[in-house]
Enzyme design. Structure first.
Site, PDB file in Angstrom:
ATOM      1  N   GLY A  64       1.029  -1.079  -0.008  1.00 54.19           N
ATOM      2  CA  GLY A  64      -0.093   0.022  -0.056  1.00 54.19           C
ATOM      3  C   GLY A  64       0.765   1.140   0.146  1.00 54.19           C
ATOM      4  O   GLY A  64       2.192   1.343   0.362  1.00 54.19           O
ATOM      5  N   CYS A  65       0.176   2.402  -0.455  1.00 57.40           N
ATOM      6  CA  CYS A  65       0.993   3.822  -0.206  1.00 57.40           C
ATOM      7  C   CYS A  65       1.449   3.826   1.036  1.00 57.40           C
ATOM      8  O   CYS A  65       2.662   4.444   1.157  1.00 57.40           O
ATOM      9  CB  CYS A  65       0.106   4.842  -1.051  1.00 57.40           C
ATOM     10  N   TYR A  66       0.731   4.252   1.982  1.00 57.75           N
ATOM     11  CA  TYR A  66       1.245   4.457   3.629  1.00 57.75           C
ATOM     12  C   TYR A  66       2.215   3.487   3.774  1.00 57.75           C
ATOM     13  O   TYR A  66       3.273   3.936   4.566  1.00 57.75           O
ATOM     14  CB  TYR A  66       0.231   4.596   4.214  1.00 57.75           C
TER      15      TYR A  66
END
Lengths: 341, 341, 341, 341
Positions: free
Chosen positions: B150-152
């Site tokens: 995921g991005c985070y």
């Protein structure tokens, strides 16, 4: 009551002028600016066209202000310059409300570590840092000079001070992350503040050594009765106004989200400019822009045993000029909300 | 090599298509979308006008993809839907790179606590979470299915994992604050994502319970060899793309900023997509937009004995589609940077 | 082929460097900057970290460039300074592509009315203004020096020239309104370009006397074979990149929306960087950002008998650096789209 | 005086509520909303926290409003729905100020061509379109129902009407280009209004057929005494509030920039909400946001013999809710600026 604003051409000076022009109990008679002397108010602040009452900027001169009929003077100047004016105006009996950092820190050594040589240390005993919701009311009679709090400190102190004071949160492992709109940097004409540089860009800055840290820690320590050090991580984000602060702090054993809210409620329940949101609803800077409010909320994380406190405010309003007017209202005996809603 | 993208009309699907159209070693032959079937690629993604090679969206159908000549398939779908496709495509021998959360968490119970019923738990043993700079290379032969991070998580894991693993930072009191551009929420047509609501607005959201936390903590725990819990505070800020993460974490006794940088250097010194900035210079999301990079920096605060780690990335690029292509490059034996610089 | 960029630290210089670093047929060996000499490329343009090939800015010196092995030199300099370099480089046999206004206007008197004294009028006969889609191809052999068109002129000339030339639109009552992102002003450190001043703000500027008008009208007149004067109203809007232009012009008697589109189709049907949208669908700057395209559309208003033409482009790409690379491709015999898609 | 707002949850309803809560001469007692009935005002409009006076949304019901003690009712509803309420409230003797398009166009056929079937054509004779600075004052006694002008029409009519009426500008070849902030579209939850779609994006829309054109042309024709048709090109730009309009129109023979300014001065010299800027200084939407002003300026182009007129306003304030309050002030006999400065 006649009031004046010295240094009225920055962003906080601009809002201050706007608020004072619309204030029901004072008359703004004087606006000064070194760079804009001779220009009309509406030329420098075009959003005031039509409500500027024909005011013209005079040159910023401490002696002529001291000799004037002004009852109160707001200083919207860089640090250093503010003290230069204060040391003429205070002895002349003017009530001075300073928006700079010059009198926010009572410890001279701390001040000089962050800001360099103080221009008027002799005034420190007569000066009071006033965050109206937290500072005991004795300041109203004791102060000759009031330092209005900084924008970041307001967003950190309002949520944190009551919880530290009442033993709800730990005095260690406090981490505050703040994001600020670009007006927080003032009207500095530097490459980093250009539209193209800041739009669509976020970055941390001033880590470990941001000047507001000195002010935050001194106030936390005074209220807690013990020295507090904390992590303060400020960031610039692409918006004009607003500060959102998120504080992670361990809960003291036995503290609950209910006791946290009860503490806030006890301290701020009748404060017109603090709004407490239900746990789970987070403050949004957009809801505070153009208001003198700080909005607060908190959640408890049972996994980490931390509280996460969130606050939002308009950095130019409650974080600067609105709070300065609130201070004036209290000092001069007007209703606290006069000219602010 | 022929590749396809299932669900190519979201923001990360859009970037994925763009990257694959320009990739020197693969041929994008198939794009599917339930809502846009029959429309041309350039009609749905107008920025591709002129370079769209006449591609037309077909309907998203797992069986026909399984029967196709595609060598690899990217899933740019919501969780749940991704697993539905994977369970048809993996048995058919397609290499599947999934951008959803469905196979990022190896612990089924954890997954289901955050996301609800898993649609294809039987695939979990064949799936690997791959953050190319951190995941041991055995995945290249073991995996039948790869979950792109995921991005985070990417923005938290890249700075933090080597420091945890090498005993530079504490395993407790870890606080990560992230700010994300609005594209992080995908192309959701909801009031809160309207321009007028988000411009000039910042707020925290998902405190305590953001779904990416499950993924972050599982990875931290695997790398550290012990369970890690941490505070993760995400925020939405008014920009389209980019994530900036600021992590405050106590230094382990004896650790210095030099040992921290040495550790990063050892792990990332030859990584093409991690840039280590000097202490004191902070990453800026704007410098990473349109690149597959994560930029890192750190400072030490002698007062609090914390390190403050900062990272910046493009949430759609290194945080999603660029990283997926990087994974494909490594999996299929292409140069790691092919099609990405 | 070795190429260099003089003045590589402005916004268009930055994009030019990025495009040339990724170009398959040339090698960027030299970047110069008076203010950044000695600094590394990635220090000045952090988005190039990792792909900067270790380039260091040298001082901008015309004589040493003339003596170098460079085959072509791009000038990304203010007007005046560009001519100073050109008059050394052209006689030395370097192919010069100038992104400034110095050689865009063939009429010396017109140039000097808008820009002041010309620094190298003797070069005007050897210089060609090249808008690749419109300029007859003889320039490839005739030119010693090529002036790349301005950003606004590109957005006006592409839609308008074929229609004027083929008698579809009136030569009078032409009104072009353009809105530009703030990067159009370059990296000027002035108060008006600060984030806080430009965000949430729109204004017209340069009415009647914008410098690009000289260039637009000279080109329109040359193509139409008769002097053309028009209204050009530019505006600044709060975005970083992009120009949208809307042109209102009376239809010539007998002209229809079909004949207009047929004319565009005839001229641009095989142009890789002009996309013609159906009548009723308007170009959006966001769809062109990061591309070398101009998108076009038109509608006919039977009530006013006007056509309304709309165009969109990326002001730094097709409006400056991308177009300069396109010119280089054509001049040096590379595929027109090399390094641009 | 008691007043109510029907449909108070859109952007203009929100500002209307805010203005009426702070108005010195009326008492806002009723706010209605079909979707928010039962919710508190501050829950729906969080920026009103602390000043919401405990108001709760009631359901929107025309009959109960007709039976209430309200003296005046503002309709902040979509067209069609507004007429449905008006046909109950007007016969009941309520003063109705409608912010929709339902009663802006006196010609029924024109209305129905743009908006479809009219829900209350029988009220048209009792309705007046009121742009306070331009509409002859007879409306104050004649009207039973007032239509507040649209946002674009206000920005076009204020600069143009006096010049048309006094023969300063041509009645042909009028071209108005407007750019509007995204709140102009209302709180519509559609993909095109998402933050990611609109940030960094400009496009024209509604060319030839925008609904506000009907209203603009009817008013121009009424004031000019002859049918006027014109080109109106609206655009969306990435800001929340504000409209900037640029009008190009041929000067009538003999007209000068001085006669233009003299005409404006004669008409608007004592108007509190129109500010005339010197020729050469252009209005900036940012200077008008949060005010009820229209700022005007003009230049003459001797080459084209056109005037270029520029105006700026806050689309929600002077373009909607502020103007509606101004209308109420005049209608009910309060000072024109009450509650608006």
């Amino acid at each position: 009551m006649n009031v004046g604003v010295v240094g009225a051409s920055g962003y906080s000076g601009e809002l201050l002028v706007k608020l004072l022009l619309g204030h029901p109990h004072v008359r703004l008679t004087t606006v000064t600016s070194r760079t804009n002397a001779g220009k009309s108010l509406k030329q420098v602040i075009p959003s005031l066209r039509g409500v500027d009452r024909g005011l013209i900027f005079s040159d910023s001169n401490a002696e002529s202000l001291a000799a004037s009929t002004l009852d109160a003077v707001f200083l919207a100047l860089p640090h250093g310059a503010a003290a230069d004016f204060a040391k003429v105006l205070v002895p002349a009996g003017k009530r001075v409300i300073d928006l700079s950092a010059d009198f926010r820190i009572s410890n001279l050594e701390t001040y000089e570590r962050y800001y360099g040589k103080h221009h008027a240390p002799e005034l420190l005993p007569q000066a009071r840092f006033v965050l109206p919701e937290l500072t005991p009311t004795a300041w109203k009679t004791e102060a000759k000079l009031v330092a209005a709090p900084g924008c970041y400190p307001t967003s950190v102190l309002v949520p944190l001070v009551p919880l530290l004071k009442h033993g709800i949160v730990s005095r260690e492992h406090i981490v505050a992350n703040s994001v600020s709109g670009v007006s927080g940097a003032g009207r500095k004409v530097e490459e980093t503040y250009l539209y193209v540089e800041r739009a669509e860009s976020v970055k941390a800055y001033g880590l470990v050594k941001h000047r507001h840290l000195a002010e935050i820690e001194e106030q936390l320590s005074l209220h807690a009765g013990t020295p507090i050090v904390m992590q303060f991580n400020p960031h610039l984000v692409p918006m004009r106004r607003g500060i959102a602060t998120t504080i992670t702090v361990p809960a003291v054993a036995g503290a609950t989200i209910e006791s946290l809210y009860a503490t806030w409620q006890a301290v701020y329940g009748s404060a017109p400019f603090v709004q407490i949101l239900p746990s789970g609803e987070t403050p949004d800077t957009a809801h505070t822009v153009g208001t003198n409010r700080v909005d607060l909320s908190a959640v408890y994380d049972p996994r980490t045993r931390n509280f996460v406190l969130t606050s939002a405010e308009d950095n130019l309003f409650k974080g600067a000029s609105g709070q300065a007017v609130q201070i004036m209202n209290l000092w001069l005996g007007f209703p606290e909300t006069a000219g602010l809603v």
